[in-house]
Design a protein around this motif. Sequence first.
Motif, PDB file in Angstrom:
ATOM      1  N   PHE A 141       0.816  -1.210   0.000  1.00 14.45           N
ATOM      2  CA  PHE A 141       0.000   0.000   0.000  1.00 14.45           C
ATOM      3  C   PHE A 141       0.850   1.260   0.000  1.00 14.45           C
ATOM      4  N   THR A 142       0.217   2.338  -0.368  1.00 12.42           N
ATOM      5  CA  THR A 142       0.812   3.662  -0.265  1.00 12.42           C
ATOM      6  C   THR A 142      -0.297   4.647   0.075  1.00 12.42           C
ATOM      7  N   VAL A 143       0.099   5.841   0.498  1.00 12.11           N
ATOM      8  CA  VAL A 143      -0.852   6.903   0.824  1.00 12.11           C
ATOM      9  C   VAL A 143      -0.435   8.143   0.059  1.00 12.11           C
ATOM     10  N   VAL A 144      -1.374   8.718  -0.675  1.00  9.44           N
ATOM     11  CA  VAL A 144      -1.079   9.884  -1.503  1.00  9.44           C
ATOM     12  C   VAL A 144      -1.880  11.086  -1.009  1.00  9.44           C
ATOM     13  N   ARG A 145      -1.361  12.244  -1.295  1.00  9.93           N
ATOM     14  CA  ARG A 145      -1.988  13.496  -0.858  1.00  9.93           C
ATOM     15  C   ARG A 145      -2.215  14.389  -2.058  1.00  9.93           C
ATOM     16  N   ASP A 146      -3.242  15.218  -1.997  1.00 11.77           N
ATOM     17  CA  ASP A 146      -3.484  16.184  -3.062  1.00 11.77           C
ATOM     18  C   ASP A 146      -2.184  16.941  -3.351  1.00 11.77           C
TER      19      ASP A 146
END
Length: 225
Positions: free
Chosen positions: A70-75
């Motif tokens: 998994f990864t987490v992305v931000r605007d």
Amino acid sequence: MVIRVDPKRLAYMAVPNAACSSIKAALAAIDPTQDMSDPMAFAQKQVHSIYATQRFRRHRWDQVQDFFRFTVVRDPLKRLLGVYTNRVVGLRELHNCRKIKRGRVNLTADPDPDYFFQNLCGYIAVSSSVKHHALPTAVFTGIDLGRYSQVYRTSDISKLQDDLSEHIDSPVTIPHFNSSDAPLTLDDLAPETHRMLAARLEEEYRHLEGYFANPFITKHVSMAA
């Protein structure tokens, strides 16, 4: 480097300024190789020394195909604005920049946001921290997000927490680090800064088009209407 918790079959690619301190603390708390089980017991510098944030490398990612990846992305705009509010204003990191301190470059250590973003290339050239946190998301996630079991937005942290808890069959807590008391918005910035940011973030918004709308395109369409 892939952040791995091998006994839990977890693999995470961290993106700077996208809740990575919080997620690293949560992983450290469930990592049997670490000594503490309370994620709030880890200092932010400590979790970054345990799990370094590095660029995506395909051959390393291929080693964890049977993990929950998994990864987490931000605007992209909020992430880049966060470089200013967190690294420049909050942590005052430019005051540690030798080239600025010694007057070798014509840059201030206390820029206002318009000056900072209009001179971002210069700050990237003299500050490794600014460079690291301003690099595009794809540098850390890779171009193909289909390689992941799940991609979360920073607004989906509670869902990630639930999914990790289900995956390891034990409660997982993701703490909240690095919030800004005075976040920037486009309304705080000059039109010239808007143009610079729009050009810089265009490709990154294309990469993340399934997760975030490009505010500069939306703004343009709205004004045209």
